[in-house]
Each structure stands twice: as C-alpha cells, then as structure tokens.
Design an enzyme around this catalytic site. Structure first.
Site, PDB file in Angstrom:
ATOM      1  CB  SER A  51      -0.971  -0.010   1.181  1.00  0.00           C
ATOM      2  OG  SER A  51      -0.307  -0.275   2.385  1.00  0.00           O
ATOM      3  CG  HIS A  92      -4.080  -0.972  -2.125  1.00  0.00           C
ATOM      4  ND1 HIS A  92      -4.590   0.302  -2.001  1.00  0.00           N
ATOM      5  CD2 HIS A  92      -3.621  -1.303  -0.899  1.00  0.00           C
ATOM      6  CE1 HIS A  92      -4.425   0.718  -0.755  1.00  0.00           C
ATOM      7  NE2 HIS A  92      -3.835  -0.246  -0.068  1.00  0.00           N
ATOM      8  CE  LYS A 133      -7.861   0.823   1.107  1.00  0.00           C
ATOM      9  NZ  LYS A 133      -7.056  -0.048   1.921  1.00  0.00           N
TER      10      LYS A 133
HETATM   11  C1  LIG Z   1      -7.141  -0.235   3.418  1.00  0.00           C
HETATM   12  C2  LIG Z   1      -6.469  -1.523   3.716  1.00  0.00           C
HETATM   13  C3  LIG Z   1      -7.018  -2.430   4.614  1.00  0.00           C
HETATM   14  C4  LIG Z   1      -8.194  -2.072   5.499  1.00  0.00           C
HETATM   15  O1  LIG Z   1      -9.370  -2.050   4.780  1.00  0.00           O
HETATM   16  P1  LIG Z   1     -10.565  -1.138   5.351  1.00  0.00           P
HETATM   17  O2  LIG Z   1     -11.765  -1.648   4.656  1.00  0.00           O
HETATM   18  O3  LIG Z   1     -10.207   0.255   5.001  1.00  0.00           O
HETATM   19  O4  LIG Z   1     -10.609  -1.359   6.829  1.00  0.00           O
HETATM   20  C5  LIG Z   1      -6.436  -3.665   4.747  1.00  0.00           C
HETATM   21  N1  LIG Z   1      -5.328  -3.986   4.056  1.00  0.00           N
HETATM   22  C6  LIG Z   1      -4.742  -3.122   3.209  1.00  0.00           C
HETATM   23  C7  LIG Z   1      -3.523  -3.539   2.460  1.00  0.00           C
HETATM   24  C8  LIG Z   1      -5.290  -1.860   3.015  1.00  0.00           C
HETATM   25  O5  LIG Z   1      -4.705  -1.000   2.198  1.00  0.00           O
END
Ligand SMILES: *Cc1c(COP(=O)(O)O)cnc(C)c1O
Length: 393
Positions: free
Chosen positions: A184, A212, A243
């Site tokens: 990320s 992602h 996302k």
């Molecule tokens: C954003 C993210 C999460 C958490 O997901 P949410 O739905 O925002 O709680 C988990 N793992 C990664 C790699 C992320 O980027």
C-alpha cells in the site's frame, strides 16, 4: 493533572519528530476536484481507483437500499442483522472470484481491518500454528497476527527463498503465509505465483490481502488472483470494498469450509453490528460496474493515466520505486522535507499526502500519489509539472 501531562509529553515528542498527523476536512464528495477546508483542491490521495465513490449509479443504489432496508441493520449478522442484500452480495462476490478458488464461498465484513483480524485469529487460533508475515504487510495484518494465538515470523519483503527456509524449518501444525498483494505504500506486487507454489509444497495457507488489487487488477477486475492466474484450495482471499468498489466493507473468499469456520469462530465477525444493508445493496451496483464493460474501460483508462504520470515525472534526487499500479510513491527521505514538499503542493491546490514513519520505514518519508480513473490527463500533467519544479528547487 499528571496523567494529562504524561499524554502531552508524548504528543510533544511526536511533534518534535515531525510525526504529528492532521486531518483535513472535505466538504464535498470523494472526487479529484474537492472542496477541502473550504478551499478548492485537486486530490491525489484517495483509494477510489475507479471513481465509483461518487458514481451516480452507486449513489442512487445506496439511496434505494436505504429506502428498502432503512438506515441500520440493528444487530450482528448471527443475531438478526443479516439482510437479503448482504446474502445476495456474498453470493455475487463468491461467483466473481470463483475461478480462482475451489468450492468458493464469500463472507462480507464491515471493514477490511476486521476481515484481516478475523482470518488470522480464526486460522491461527492455536498455539501450534505459525503465521509467516511479509515485512511490509498492512497494519491490520500485523495486528491480526498479534491477536492470534499462533506464533509469528516475519520474512523480508518479497524474499521467497527466505520464506522457503522458514517454512522448511518450522514444525508448526498449521502454517499460514500472509501478504498484501499490492503493497500500500510502494505499489509493487507480491510474487504471488512463487508464494503459492511454496505454500502448496509446504501445506500452508496463503492469505492474500488484495485491498488495492480488487477491481483494479486482472482483465475482469477480479484482482490479484486473476492478474497472477492463481487457483488453489490453499488460497484465502481478502478483498476490500471501500477502495476500488467505492463504498465500504470487505469480504473474505475461500473454500466454503474456511468461510464456515469464520462464521462460527471469528470474533471480529460475530461480535459486531452488521453494517447497514443499504451499503451491501450499493455494492451490488459497484460489482456490476467492475465486472462489466464500464469497469474494463475504467481500468484501461487508469493504466493510461499511470503511464502518463510515469512519462511526465523527471526526477533526479527523489526515488521512484517501480510501480505499475495506481499507487505511485515518490520517496523523499527526511520527514521534514516530505512535509515541506507536500505543503508546497498544497499551497498550489494539489493534495498529495506525505507518508512518514511508522507507516513506512525510517528515512523513507514519501509523497504517495494515488491515481483514479476519475482524473484527467491534464490533471496528471499539472501534478507532474509541480513535482518536477519542487524537486529542482
Ligand atoms: C485499506 C487496507 C485495509 C483495510 O481495509 P478497510 O476496509 O479500510 O478497513 C487492509 N489492508 C490493506 C492492504 C489496506 O490497504
């Protein structure tokens, strides 16, 4: 007052290291052009990779979901909060990723953070289990490993050989390898085919956090499993839905038995109120878009924007780790310089976050540019021009 003073000392220490974080207040929907703290800004910071967060069809579906199901679910999934919308969404998600799993079933969660806690605490519930965790994993995976009763070993970033040695030397009854698919803060992709081959050889689970990748990677948007053409009963897949899917929540997809274990045993699933059914209802429309022609068009356009940024940046001092995903880091190094550069961009109406330790390793503070299919070529050119100029100063 001693208690408060001790907290204030901690806050002052953060401030002294340029590590204080501040929130900006958005007055408008998540989109490239936003009003932030009452000023117009061009944003390069959301994970809304396909522009679905304010897509008219998704917004309308949310409204329709609220009309049908009301505002809240009223209880956890196992009591009375499990709606038809949740059930249908789970079936559709399972069918979507089914080509990559054996006897696939999906389970919807309120957040990706909780999905990761659930998977690691349920699979790693026993003290004779071992979790092998990639060094650059997301905080939610690190916390899930801490919360599990299993032991934890960290393997170096992308180092398949080191992981092979760790797995070979371990006598754990249950072995669980866990990795982000797309990292990320760097945007690079884990060597998933090699990791899966290792896991199959050592009889280990491979938990893939595709926060992602879901909706972004793969010809049909099925994510990292499609991008890498994986298929295995050893896979446990976590896709997030706040996302690229533009709404909120997450899902775990795996063999039906694994998912049933989560329903029965995973505390982050059992002991929390089900998220509003309207959200699940809106996600059905997101999934339609991701899986359909519009999704394919948005992904192709996003790829063209990534290429344009790459071709427009001319940097000599700052580092650009190779990334073919919408996460495009520009590593500056020192915390205060990264903050200064982000502030200069902000003064020009460009919103790019400066990411500092502990989110990234010490001395690798960076700008983290994220692109979305909602951006235009002109907007990307404006950003690249501003960054080139600041680096040359
Ligand atoms: C954003 C993210 C999460 C958490 O997901 P949410 O739905 O925002 O709680 C988990 N793992 C990664 C790699 C992320 O980027």
């Amino acid at each position: 007052m001693d208690l408060i003073a001790s907290v204030d000392r901690k806050l002052a220490a953060l401030e002294g290291q340029s590590l204080t974080r501040r929130r900006r207040i958005a007055d408008t929907a998540c989109a490239p052009e936003q009003t932030v703290d009452s000023r117009p800004m061009l944003a390069f910071c959301s994970n809304d990779y396909l522009g679905l967060a304010s897509h008219p069809r998704v917004v309308e579906a949310l409204r329709e979901g609220a009309s049908t199901y009301g505002a809240g679910s009223g209880a956890s999934h196992l009591i009375s909060g499990h709606s038809r919308a949740h059930a249908v969404l789970e079936e559709r998600l399972a069918a979507f990723v089914a080509p990559h799993l054996i006897d696939a079933r999906a389970l919807y969660f309120s957040t990706g953070y909780m999905a990761n806690l659930a998977v690691l605490t349920a699979l790693g519930a026993d003290t004779d289990a071992m979790i092998f965790s990639e060094a650059l994993n997301h905080a939610s995976l690190i916390d899930g490993a801490r919360l599990a009763r299993a032991g934890v070993m960290v393997y170096p970033h992308g180092d398949v050989e080191a992981l092979d040695a760790q797995l070979g030397a371990s006598s754990a009854a249950t072995k669980i390898v866990v990795t982000d698919s797309v990292f990320s803060m760097d945007g690079d992709i884990a060597p998933l085919p090699a990791l899966l081959a290792l896991c199959e050889r050592h009889g280990a689970w491979l938990v893939v956090d595709d926060a992602h990748g879901f909706g972004v990677l793969g010809e049909n948007g099925r994510g990292a499993l499609e991008h890498c053409a994986l298929r295995s009963p050893n896979l446990v897949y976590v896709g997030t839905l706040g996302k690229a899917a533009g709404v909120s929540g997450a899902f775990v997809a795996a063999h039906a038995s694994v998912v049933e274990l989560l329903v029965q045993r995973a505390r982050p699933y059992i002991y929390t109120t089900a998220s509003p059914p309207a959200i699940a209802h809106a996600l059905l429309t997101s999934l339609d878009i991701i899986a359909g022609e519009e999704g394919a068009r948005l992904r192709a356009y996003l790829a063209a924007l990534i290429e344009r940024l790459d071709a427009s940046l001319r940097l000599t001092r700052w580092q650009r780790p190779a990334s073919h995903t919408p996460i495009q880091p520009i590593v500056i190094g020192a915390n205060d310089e990264a903050l200064r550069v982000a502030a200069s961009l902000h003064a020009q109406g460009l919103w790019v976050p400066a990411i500092r330790p502990p989110t990234v390793p010490a001395h690798t503070a960076r700008l983290r540019v994220t692109l979305s299919a909602a951006h235009t070529f002109d907007q990307v050119a404006r950003l690249a021009g501003a960054i080139n100029e600041l680096e040359a100063m």
